[in-house]
Write a protein that holds these residues in place. Structure first.
Motif, mmCIF file in Angstrom:
data_model
loop_
_atom_site.group_PDB
_atom_site.id
_atom_site.type_symbol
_atom_site.label_atom_id
_atom_site.label_comp_id
_atom_site.label_asym_id
_atom_site.label_seq_id
_atom_site.Cartn_x
_atom_site.Cartn_y
_atom_site.Cartn_z
ATOM 1 N N ARG A 15 0.792 -1.230 0.000
ATOM 2 C CA ARG A 15 0.000 0.000 0.000
ATOM 3 C C ARG A 15 0.827 1.285 0.000
ATOM 4 N N LYS A 16 1.951 1.283 0.677
ATOM 5 C CA LYS A 16 2.732 2.509 0.790
ATOM 6 C C LYS A 16 3.956 2.521 -0.130
ATOM 7 N N ALA A 17 4.657 1.397 -0.203
ATOM 8 C CA ALA A 17 5.913 1.352 -0.971
ATOM 9 C C ALA A 17 5.758 1.787 -2.429
ATOM 10 N N PRO A 18 4.641 1.445 -3.113
ATOM 11 C CA PRO A 18 4.508 1.884 -4.510
ATOM 12 C C PRO A 18 4.529 3.402 -4.685
ATOM 13 N N LYS A 19 4.270 4.135 -3.600
ATOM 14 C CA LYS A 19 4.258 5.595 -3.669
ATOM 15 C C LYS A 19 5.608 6.197 -3.285
ATOM 16 N N LEU A 20 6.573 5.346 -2.933
ATOM 17 C CA LEU A 20 7.902 5.794 -2.533
ATOM 18 C C LEU A 20 8.932 5.302 -3.541
ATOM 19 N N SER A 21 10.126 5.866 -3.478
ATOM 20 C CA SER A 21 11.213 5.302 -4.265
ATOM 21 C C SER A 21 11.600 3.969 -3.637
ATOM 22 N N SER A 22 12.151 3.069 -4.440
ATOM 23 C CA SER A 22 12.527 1.748 -3.923
ATOM 24 C C SER A 22 13.569 1.874 -2.819
ATOM 25 N N GLU A 23 14.486 2.859 -2.953
ATOM 26 C CA GLU A 23 15.522 3.055 -1.941
ATOM 27 C C GLU A 23 14.915 3.490 -0.611
ATOM 28 N N THR A 24 13.930 4.410 -0.671
ATOM 29 C CA THR A 24 13.290 4.887 0.550
ATOM 30 C C THR A 24 12.536 3.766 1.244
ATOM 31 N N ALA A 25 11.795 2.963 0.473
ATOM 32 C CA ALA A 25 11.041 1.846 1.055
ATOM 33 C C ALA A 25 11.981 0.852 1.736
ATOM 34 N N LYS A 26 13.101 0.534 1.085
ATOM 35 C CA LYS A 26 14.068 -0.395 1.675
ATOM 36 C C LYS A 26 14.668 0.178 2.951
ATOM 37 N N TYR A 27 14.946 1.467 2.954
ATOM 38 C CA TYR A 27 15.525 2.141 4.118
ATOM 39 C C TYR A 27 14.559 2.089 5.299
ATOM 40 N N LEU A 61 12.157 -0.121 5.805
ATOM 41 C CA LEU A 61 12.008 -1.503 6.278
ATOM 42 C C LEU A 61 13.243 -2.003 7.004
ATOM 43 N N SER A 62 14.418 -1.591 6.559
ATOM 44 C CA SER A 62 15.640 -2.025 7.252
ATOM 45 C C SER A 62 15.683 -1.449 8.658
ATOM 46 N N THR A 63 15.206 -0.211 8.832
ATOM 47 C CA THR A 63 15.150 0.399 10.165
ATOM 48 C C THR A 63 14.123 -0.314 11.034
ATOM 49 N N ILE A 64 12.970 -0.646 10.446
ATOM 50 C CA ILE A 64 11.929 -1.366 11.183
ATOM 51 C C ILE A 64 12.420 -2.751 11.600
ATOM 52 N N ASP A 65 13.107 -3.445 10.694
ATOM 53 C CA ASP A 65 13.647 -4.776 11.021
ATOM 54 C C ASP A 65 14.643 -4.696 12.172
#
Length: 338
Positions: A64-76, A78-82
């Protein structure tokens, strides 16, 4: 979470791996439209484990959210959340302000204030999204103060450093890339999608899509940049009407676009050849262009306009229309080579 929202989320997470981001957004719209006026009464079952709950939330985020972000931002994000999950070992729906503070305390040992603020910003953005999709009622980051950051001078290239950098250009593509980035101040993630035919070689105008702003903006190339781009295209034996990427590999498949990693490596290699005593990276050209605009008499707002930053005040954002002629005047007055 209501049963209707859970149904929508389940469909989106299941389809995420089968369709692209734009189609996923269309699917979400179709689901919302078709569920309007329909009541779903099936009871929900609580998710049993921390791992299952958190995995579901992350998959929902990607749908729902990642498609509205750059792939780099989404990965960043999620890595912080993990990393947060690995330290506090809790369901994301139960994270408290104290949990976030403990995470930051652990990270404080090896990180600067700026790095800690970046982590806090990532967490806050993720929990804000969770609140908006009704997974939580409050953002646990809201009450946490930012860390102190020492103010540093804006990193940029001085004129003599730019000249020295030119000496490190081994290929015609290298010089063309440097001049292109000097003029356009584009993010490296925006460059691979530029096609040769996108450039108006008569005026130097180029309409680009901002991956971060999700908006189109106009940038310009001066005669110096166009000269070196023409040299590069002549070497490739392609015309101004070519549909090939503007910047490609010099070895192997020379029709393949130079991707973001390739741009980074190219700039670092040029700097190494030039033996320049400075950390040179793609984004420094963007900072240099903005700095030069101010040095030549432009304001911070004008620099932001050319770089494609969103307006900060209500008037500029909602009431003031600026056409491409305005952007061209900024370029001619403050960016174009003398």
């Amino acid at each position: 979470m209501e049963a209707k929202e859970r149904l929508r989320n389940d469909i989106l997470t299941a389809m995420r791996v089968h369709i692209d981001a734009n189609t996923l957004l269309i699917l979400e719209t179709v689901i919302v439209q078709n569920l309007q006026g329909i009541e779903i009464t099936k009871s929900e079952t609580s998710l049993a484990t921390i791992d299952n709950t958190n995995q579901y939330i992350k998959e929902l985020f990607m749908a729902r959210k990642a498609p509205k972000l750059s792939s780099e931002t989404a990965k960043y994000y999620l890595s912080t959340i993990d990393e947060l999950i690995s330290i506090i070992n809790k369901q994301l729906i139960n994270v408290t302000e104290s949990d976030v503070e403990y995470y930051l305390m652990v990270k404080q040992k090896n990180n600067s204030g700026a790095s800690l603020n970046n982590l806090l910003r990532n967490l806050s953005a993720f929990f804000t999204w969770m609140r908006k999709v009704k997974l939580i009622s409050d953002n646990p980051c809201d009450g946490i103060e930012r860390f102190t950051e020492p103010e540093k001078p804006i990193d940029h290239l001085e004129a003599q450093q730019v000249e020295l950098l030119k000496k490190g250009c081994k290929y015609k593509r290298d010089r063309a890339l440097i001049e292109f980035m000097r003029c356009t101040a584009m993010r490296r993630g925006e460059i691979p999608s530029v096609k040769i035919q996108d450039i108006d070689f008569r005026t130097g105008k180029l309409l680009i899509y901002g991956k971060k702003s999700h908006k189109y903006r106009t940038v310009y190339l001066d005669n110096v940049a166009l000269y070196y781009i023409h040299e590069y295209l002549d070497e490739r034996k392609v015309t101004e009407n070519s549909k090939e990427p503007l910047f490609t590999h010099v070895r192997g498949d020379t029709t393949q676009a130079l991707d973001v990693d390739g741009i980074y490596v190219t700039i670092k290699t040029i700097a190494r050849r030039a033996n320049i005593d400075k950390n040179v990276y793609p984004h420094i050209f963007r900072k240099t262009t903005a700095t030069n605009i101010v040095k030549r008499g432009g304001s911070d707002e004008i620099a932001g306009e050319y770089l494609g930053h969103a307006p900060r005040n209500v008037t500029a954002k909602h009431y003031t229309y600026k056409d491409e002629k305005y952007t061209e005047r900024i370029f001619r007055d403050f960016v174009e080579a003398f």
